[in-house]
Design an enzyme around this catalytic site. Structure first.
Site, short mmCIF file in Angstrom:
data_model
loop_
_atom_site.label_atom_id
_atom_site.label_comp_id
_atom_site.label_asym_id
_atom_site.label_seq_id
_atom_site.Cartn_x
_atom_site.Cartn_y
_atom_site.Cartn_z
N SER A 1 -8.55 -9.46 8.23
CA SER A 1 -9.02 -8.19 7.68
C SER A 1 -8.92 -7.14 8.78
O SER A 1 -8.45 -7.43 9.89
CB SER A 1 -10.43 -8.32 7.14
OG SER A 1 -11.25 -8.83 8.14
N ARG B 1 -4.12 -12.36 -0.99
CA ARG B 1 -4.84 -12.62 0.25
C ARG B 1 -5.96 -13.66 0.03
O ARG B 1 -6.19 -14.51 0.88
CB ARG B 1 -5.45 -11.31 0.76
CG ARG B 1 -6.25 -11.48 2.00
CD ARG B 1 -6.77 -10.16 2.52
NE ARG B 1 -7.48 -10.37 3.76
CZ ARG B 1 -8.71 -10.78 3.86
NH1 ARG B 1 -9.40 -11.04 2.78
NH2 ARG B 1 -9.28 -10.96 5.04
N LYS C 1 -3.52 3.63 4.56
CA LYS C 1 -4.30 2.49 4.03
C LYS C 1 -4.15 2.59 2.51
O LYS C 1 -4.81 3.40 1.85
CB LYS C 1 -5.75 2.65 4.47
CG LYS C 1 -6.67 1.59 3.97
CD LYS C 1 -6.85 0.50 5.01
CE LYS C 1 -7.79 -0.60 4.58
NZ LYS C 1 -7.56 -1.20 3.29
N ALA D 1 19.91 5.35 -17.02
CA ALA D 1 20.76 4.79 -18.08
C ALA D 1 21.93 4.01 -17.47
O ALA D 1 22.34 2.96 -17.98
CB ALA D 1 21.28 5.91 -18.96
N GLU D 2 22.46 4.52 -16.36
CA GLU D 2 23.58 3.87 -15.70
C GLU D 2 23.11 2.54 -15.08
O GLU D 2 23.80 1.53 -15.14
CB GLU D 2 24.15 4.82 -14.62
CG GLU D 2 25.30 4.30 -13.81
CD GLU D 2 26.52 3.88 -14.63
OE1 GLU D 2 26.61 4.24 -15.82
OE2 GLU D 2 27.38 3.16 -14.07
N1 5U1 Z 1 -1.22 -0.01 6.59
C1 5U1 Z 1 -1.99 -1.09 6.73
N2 5U1 Z 1 -2.90 -1.48 5.87
N3 5U1 Z 1 -3.45 -2.60 6.37
C2 5U1 Z 1 -4.43 -3.40 5.87
N4 5U1 Z 1 -1.93 -1.93 7.77
C3 5U1 Z 1 -2.85 -2.88 7.57
N5 5U1 Z 1 -3.19 -3.94 8.32
C4 5U1 Z 1 -4.16 -4.76 7.85
C5 5U1 Z 1 -4.80 -4.50 6.62
C6 5U1 Z 1 -5.87 -5.40 6.12
O1 5U1 Z 1 -4.57 -5.85 8.56
C7 5U1 Z 1 -3.94 -6.18 9.81
C8 5U1 Z 1 -4.35 -5.28 10.91
C9 5U1 Z 1 -4.36 -7.58 10.08
#
Ligand code: 5U1
Length: 683
Positions: A89, A144, A123, A41-42
């Site tokens: 990727s 992406r 991930k 609320a603040e």
């Molecule tokens: N935490 C993390 N997720 N992730 C996804 N790091 C990370 N790095 C990525 C991707 C696709 O790619 C880089 C290693 C290029």
């Protein structure tokens, strides 16, 4: 009112800057530090103050003002954006061997004999995004796409409060591309689906789809109503600043300049260190507020990353270690019903066997009759099944294109499939129930017994589904009180029961006789009385006799007890069979420490503890029980309000957070010392 910028009063300029800085600080505390400093609320009040000021003096509006996040007019379509540096990727690994081989390839590539230093992170199950800041201002956000070209989603990203419109730093780089994942937290996802349901709109199958659907809206005003989050994990172009020397330092730098990074990140040495992180996160995955589909390992030193180079479109320095998939598609062969301990009927889809999250699933819950109708699941449908953590598998949705012509809808039976008693469904309830009660219905007896012996109730180790099933089917046990009269011979005569295991079960039953009042109340399985209500009842009444005599007004005095719970307790205690059961359990030796618990000294009253890591002698549950017994509270996460963090071995991010916030950290010995003082003051 016409405006003349030269007429802007200097104090308005100053006030707008002050409000913007304050709002940015609160966003940072909320989204980056995960530690809100003011009530919502603040925050809203500050926001409105800034809006009013800017309405009076539009010349004060800047592109990084928090008021400029609200979405503008819909876009005709997303514009294509070519990434300055490709968004790569990541290679995937699934088994321990894959990880050992990854580490071996890295060591060979670096010509190293010693263990490589890695940085481990999560991930996230969201959408990869590139945020471009020029001279500290967010100028572009792009998905992406195919890694080379993505979609320009700047208007939508500007509505995401977790993403700063301006970097919090002096001398920002001329250009920086910050890469990471946009995602939706589980709680926000549940709230969004509830809203969709109320509005009669389609629900999202999972938080990832909800995040994608919210970000790829052509109307940014819709994105603005969805709670999206962001976690950074990488970098693209950087001009006008030096790249940190390690991945860990890059993430720390992001956190400093106001970019959210997840707290769950850790350094690790060699393959062993990586696998330890994977297992640790695997155990805690279900408790995380967001969904992940694995963990990511990266060689920490940037110089070593460069040395390793790339294979096709993925760097050699990184690997995603994926968890087994949590969702799979299969066919509903039938829909049956399962009778629970309170008689509640749960429709269960009988499935063509399918591997979900590493386990073969043949049954999945459909929750209740309304849920089956709402999701429109029919026999013969191809469905998406989900199994997250320890949660029982559920049917998420069906695939309309694959519905066969002979698909049949589910019909709730009129009689209980176990005891043939009529099924009743009160008008105001979502749940249909067997009216037989535990006296007539063996399924309710089994459910009640399994609840009674469960870990958080009487905690009888070794008395599982199959044993309870046999005990009830052979009429060896009818009520929980019968358990305490069980002899070795009757137990050892059951299928798959050797003398030794029968002896262990008898020992566990005997051990469970010594319990706490809260566990005992919870074990009774009164409808609507969960663990925390049972604790409040025990705390309030101090003994079972006082609870047995309580009237509605006295019950309503208990924290956690409202009219529905009070009625349910009174109904339970009005049944002479239940009172008889309590008496028999006591007569058979079940006991606990009584006493007006309210009157007992509570030396830990007013203190909040958080537990982390493995303690040397106490399990987490035991430690929590002892703290609560002494009047303290146990919370799940560290905040400024935490009095003590009790840390054991392998303490992770909670320890780091406690240190950042200046929360005192104690070990088990110090906790036992505090509890010991409790005993002394009681004596
Ligand atoms: N935490 C993390 N997720 N992730 C996804 N790091 C990370 N790095 C990525 C991707 C696709 O790619 C880089 C290693 C290029």
């Amino acid at each position: 009112m016409p405006h003349d910028s030269t007429a802007t009063p200097p104090d308005a300029l100053e006030q707008a800057a002050r409000l913007r800085a304050e709002i940015a600080r609160h966003n940072h505390a909320y989204y980056v530090l995960d530690n809100p400093t003011i009530p919502d609320a603040e925050y809203d009040r500050l926001f409105r103050e800034l809006q009013t000021l800017e309405q009076a003096h539009p010349e004060l509006i800047t592109s990084d003002s928090p008021t400029q996040r609200v979405g503008g007019a819909p876009l005709p379509q997303f514009e294509q954006v070519r990434h300055s540096a490709p968004m790569l990727s990541i290679n995937n690994g699934f088994s321990d061997d894959d990880i050992v081989n990854f580490d071996r390839r890295v060591r060979e590539g670096l010509k190293l004999e010693t263990a490589v230093e890695y940085n481990c992170e999560l991930k996230f199950d969201g959408l990869a995004i590139n945020l471009r800041y020029e001279h500290g201002l967010l100028v572009q956000a792009a998905t992406r796409g195919d890694g080379t070209t993505g979609e320009n989603v700047t208007a939508n990203i500007r509505t995401v409060r977790a993403i700063p419109l301006r970097l919090q730093m002096d001398n920002p780089p001329a250009i920086i591309d910050i890469r990471g994942e946009v995602l939706m937290f589980k709680g926000d996802f549940a709230r969004l689906n509830a809203r969709q349901r109320e509005a009669g709109q389609r629900e999202f199958a999972n938080p990832r789809n909800a995040a994608a659907g919210s970000l790829r809206q052509l109307d940014p005003r819709i994105t603005a109503q969805r709670s999206l989050r962001f976690f950074a994990y990488g970098i693209g172009v950087l001009e006008g600043a030096a790249l940190p020397e390690s991945h860990a330092a890059l993430l720390d730098w992001y956190a400093q300049i106001g970019i959210p990074v997840a707290a769950e990140r850790r350094a690790a040495q060699g393959a062993e260190g990586l696998l330890t992180f994977y297992r640790d996160i695997g155990l805690r995955r279900a408790q995380l507020p967001y969904e992940i589909d694995g963990v990511v390992y990266k060689v920490n030193r940037v110089a070593q990353q460069a040395q390793l180079g790339f294979v096709s479109r993925a760097p050699r320095f990184a690997l995603a270690h994926k968890f087994p998939a949590e969702e799979a598609m299969t066919i509903v062969q039938d829909i049956g019903v399962q009778v629970g301990r309170t008689g509640a009927l749960t429709p269960v889809a009988r499935l063509a066997p399918v591997l979900v999250g590493g386990v073969t699933v043949t049954n999945a819950t459909l929750h209740n009759e309304d849920e089956v109708r709402r999701k429109d699941i029919q026999i013969g449908d191809t469905v998406i099944v989900r199994r997250a953590g320890d949660v029982i598998p559920e049917v998420v949705s069906f695939v309309p294109e694959l519905r066969p012509a002979d698909a049949r809808p589910f019909v709730m039976p009129a009689l209980c499939p176990v005891c043939s008693s009529p099924i009743v469904r009160p008008e105001d309830e979502a749940v249909a129930r067997c009216s037989g009660g535990w006296v007539k219905c063996p399924a309710q007896r089994k459910g009640g017994l399994l609840h009674f012996v469960s870990r958080r109730a009487m905690d009888v180790e070794g008395l599982g589904d199959q044993l309870v099933e046999q005990l009830v089917d052979r009429s060896v046990v009818t009520t929980a009180a019968d358990l305490y009269r069980l002899g070795l011979t009757s137990l050892a005569s059951l299928d798959r029961m050797a003398d030794k295991s029968a002896g262990n079960v008898i020992k566990a039953i005997q051990k469970s006789k010594s319990t706490t009042l809260a566990r005992f109340i919870y074990a009774l399985g009164i409808r609507h009385v969960g663990e925390s209500t049972a604790k409040e009842l025990a705390r309030h009444f101090g003994g079972i006799d006082a609870l047995l005599k309580a009237d509605e007004a006295q019950l309503l005095d208990v924290a956690d007890v409202g009219p529905v719970v009070a009625r349910s307790i009174l109904q339970f205690l009005a049944d002479p069979m239940n009172v008889e059961l309590i008496e028999q359990l006591r007569a058979n030796g079940v006991h606990w420490e009584e006493g007006a618990s309210e009157a007992r000294p509570k030396p830990l009253a007013g203190l909040t503890f958080v537990l982390t890591g493995t303690l040397p002698t106490l399990s987490r549950d035991e430690a929590a029980e002892r703290i609560e017994g002494a009047g303290g509270k146990v919370a799940g996460s560290v905040s400024k309000k935490t009095s003590y963090l009790v840390a054991g071995d392998d303490a992770g991010s909670k320890l780091a957070k406690a240190e950042t916030l200046g929360v005192p950290v104690i070990d088990e010995a110090a906790l036992l010392e505090m509890l010991h003082q409790t005993k002394e003051s009681e004596a």
